[in-house]
Design a protein around this motif. Structure first.
Motif, short mmCIF file in Angstrom:
data_model
loop_
_atom_site.label_atom_id
_atom_site.label_comp_id
_atom_site.label_asym_id
_atom_site.label_seq_id
_atom_site.Cartn_x
_atom_site.Cartn_y
_atom_site.Cartn_z
N ASP A 298 33.03 43.45 36.41
CA ASP A 298 34.43 43.06 37.22
C ASP A 298 34.07 42.57 38.72
O ASP A 298 34.18 43.27 39.46
N GLU B 67 40.39 49.19 36.13
CA GLU B 67 40.68 47.83 35.71
C GLU B 67 39.48 47.31 34.87
O GLU B 67 40.13 46.45 33.73
N ASP C 219 47.37 43.72 36.71
CA ASP C 219 46.12 43.77 37.32
C ASP C 219 46.39 44.17 38.73
O ASP C 219 46.60 43.13 39.37
MG LIG Z 1 39.83 42.69 40.05
#
Ligand SMILES: [Mg+2]
Ligand SMILES: Nc1ncnc2c1ncn2[C@@H]1O[C@H](COP(=O)(O)OP(=O)(O)OP(=O)(O)O)[C@@H](O)[C@H]1O
Lengths: 358, 251
Positions: free
Chosen positions: A176, A158, A26
């Motif tokens: 997110d 993501e 990530d």
């Molecule tokens: Mg992030």
């Protein structure tokens, strides 16, 4: 050396196989995390520093430093946060700066892969969750950097990685909350496209900014830094009823002075709620009317910013007010949600796809 | 390909270094990771295949096979070379250390010698001389003037003392030269030790000794089985792959 593949390591003596290493990454604005099929999980602040001059290089004995270490030695380093605002950050037209930022991003990716401790004799396949709105050039730079150390690599957005990791593939909305951006993504069984994603520029950094502003106003004469504010937020952030009083100490004219900023912390955290609900509304409203209520009732909170206590309830309440209902759940591991999801994607990816991307 | 495989096996076997378990133990090694010969050969095989896939007509294949094979052997050899260099450097640095220890010992000895108390020895010697002069005069005729004896004694002791002093200076100079030389050699040794250790450091960095942690998987995984859920995931994977194909290979 023997004619058979023997491995005198303890694990494999117990019958553990090896040969293909999957890495999920990530790549975030503030933090880069990896999760790999050898059990390694690591995270580093997305900060890269290079020694300013020959003397600093001699003293530091390194050509490049990352994360906390770079922060600690920042006086003798030229610092980069290569993924600021979710994309490789540089001002348009400055070719020199563009190249430097790209190099910093690439060094960071290499470091992240190194952190996953790959063995030299294993095939390494990586999935990188990149900021949803990264430009084509950015994506190419990311791929190029990863290719130097892995056998095959794929990029994905993501929020998609987070959703995949939690098996929320159908009729779900993922939020997110990062440092620079909040990414919303609609999942409906197929690959989400542009229309399924909304990026909001209000995220963790905005909370810091607001809190600094409020503290400035309500604590006359107090001296503080952005980092102090961020630390306070990460320790106390909440919405709804305060779980405890927020008492902090700032120097005033050099004398440590205590302030109660319980109300300020709450007000700062609340800046996230309305923009998020507005984003949710647009993604729900443009969806098939028959399934809109399903989306509304499966909202997933992820990312470091989702660790604000009571944020799920606050968003739910605002959804009831503005959208007539809704249900919000939290991702259990906000920090590794993206990396874990990317790892799962890597694991599930059929062999021929990896082969074709080599 | 079978021929290539077996000749590679031979080559790799030749390059391998023999080490006894005892010698490893002595060096404090408790675990060894053994890279299987078959695994190496299959790596080479894969390297060959990989370069083949992208190119070529069958007529060119032989050339590519050879080139790749050579490339790989070169790699293996350079690895071997690196290891040898490291061993040499290690040995060199050990020898240098021993030599330095020896030199330092010698220097210490010389310095100790220099500071031995000479005066005590001289006093005994002087008393001896005085006695001898006295008895000389006692036996000589007409030389019983005590004033004269004392004068002669004084004169002789003075001469002897001067003489001694000259010898001492000469000796000290010689010893200083020796100590100085030893110290210079020590410094040179130290410099070359530093240099060797730097080399050693470089070599180990080149070897990138980090071992890594093995994955739990031996083979590529991928979605398995059927069912609606798996089918949907397969579609997602296909979509993700297509996007990456476009990004990475332009379509
Ligand atoms: Mg992030
Ligand atoms: N306990 C906490 N409470 C509130 N906020 C937190 C907490 N811990 C971290 N944060 C905030 O989370 C943000 C970072 O989240 P995360 O690590 O998911 O970002 P990122 O993925 O690097 O960024 P982006 O998604 O924008 O690329 C920062 O603003 C940080 O201050």
């Amino acid at each position: 050396m023997s004619d058979e593949t023997t491995n005198a390591n303890d694990e494999s003596a117990a019958g553990k196989d090896h040969g293909v290493l999957y890495i999920g990454m990530d790549l975030g604005t503030s933090r880069t995390s990896v999760s790999a099929s050898n059990g390694v999980r690591e995270t580093v602040y997305s900060i890269v520093g290079y020694p300013k001059d020959v003397v600093s290089r001699k003293l530091l004995k390194k050509d490049v430093l990352f994360g906390k270490e770079a922060l600690e030695k920042r006086m003798s380093l030229k610092m980069y946060k290569p993924l600021e605002k979710g994309v490789l950050k540089y001002s348009d037209g400055d070719e020199q700066e563009r190249m430097e930022v790209e190099k910093a991003a690439q060094d960071l990716i290499r470091e992240a892969i190194r952190m996953a401790k790959p063995r030299k004799d294993e095939l390494v396949y990586a999935v990188i969750g990149a900021p949803a709105q990264a430009s084509i050039n950015n994506k190419e730079a990311i791929i190029e950097a990863a290719r130097a150390t892995v056998d095959s690599v794929m990029l994905c957005s993501e929020p998609f990685a987070v959703a995949y990791g939690l098996d929320m593939l159908e009729d779900a909305l993922v939020i997110d909350i990062g440092a620079g951006t909040t990414d919303l993504c609609r999942m409906h069984g197929t690959m989400p496209d542009e229309a399924d994603q909304v990026t909001i520029r209000i995220a963790g950094d905005s909370v810091d900014g607001k809190l600094a502003e409020l503290v400035e106003a309500s604590c006359p004469g107090a001296k503080f830094s952005v980092q102090m504010i961020k630390d306070i937020k990460e320790r106390y952030a909440y919405l709804g009823d305060p779980p405890e009083r927020v008492k902090v100490t700032f120097p005033v004219d050099g004398r440590p002075t205590e302030f109660d900023i319980t109300a300020e912390v709450k007000e700062a955290c609340s800046v996230l709620v309305d923009p998020i609900v507005e984003g949710l509304r647009s993604l729900i409203a443009s969806f098939d009317p028959e399934f809109q209520h399903k989306l509304r009732d499966r909202v997933l909170l992820a990312g470091g910013g989702s660790m604000i206590k009571g944020l799920d309830t606050a968003i739910e309440q605002a959804m009831h007010r503005d959208l007539g209902g809704g249900k919000v759940i939290r991702c259990e591991e906000p920090i590794y949600g993206g990396a874990n999801g990317a790892l799962k994607i890597a694991h599930d990816m059929p062999e021929e796809y990896w082969e074709q991307l080599k | 390909m079978a021929d290539l495989k077996s000749s590679l096996k031979d080559a790799v076997r030749k390059l391998a270094r023999q080490t006894s378990v005892d010698s490893l133990k002595k060096r404090g090694v408790k675990q060894v990771n053994v890279l299987g010969l078959d695994r190496i050969v299959s790596l080479i095989d894969e390297a060959v295949h990989r370069s083949l896939r992208h190119k070529l007509l069958s007529s060119e294949r032989e050339a590519v096979v050879d080139a790749t094979k050579e490339e790989f052997l070169k790699l293996l050899r350079s690895n071997e070379e690196l290891r040898a260099r490291q061993e040499r450097a290690e040995e060199e640095s050990n020898n240098l250390r021993l030599e330095m220890q020896r030199l330092q010992g010698e220097i210490d000895e010389r310095v100790a010698e220099a500071s031995v108390d000479l005066v005590a020895g001289y006093e005994g010697e002087n008393a001896q001389i005085l006695l001898q002069i006295q008895s000389l005069f006692a036996n000589a005729k007409g030389a019983d003037d005590p004033g004269l004896v004392a004068k002669v004694q004084e004169l002789v002791v003075k001469l002897v003392t001067e003489q001694r002093h000259e010898v001492e200076i000469a000796q000290a100079a010689a010893r200083d030269r020796e100590i100085h030389n030893l110290q210079r050699r020590l410094k040179k040794l130290n410099d070359s030790l530093e240099f060797t250790e730097q080399k050693l450091d470089e070599v180990s960095r080149m070897k990138n000794v980090e071992e890594g942690v093995a994955s739990v998987y031996r083979d590529v995984q991928g979605l398995k089985g059927g069912g609606q859920e798996v089918e949907r995931k397969k579609e997602l994977m296909a979509g993700l792959f297509a996007a990456n194909m476009k990004l990475q290979k332009g379509g």
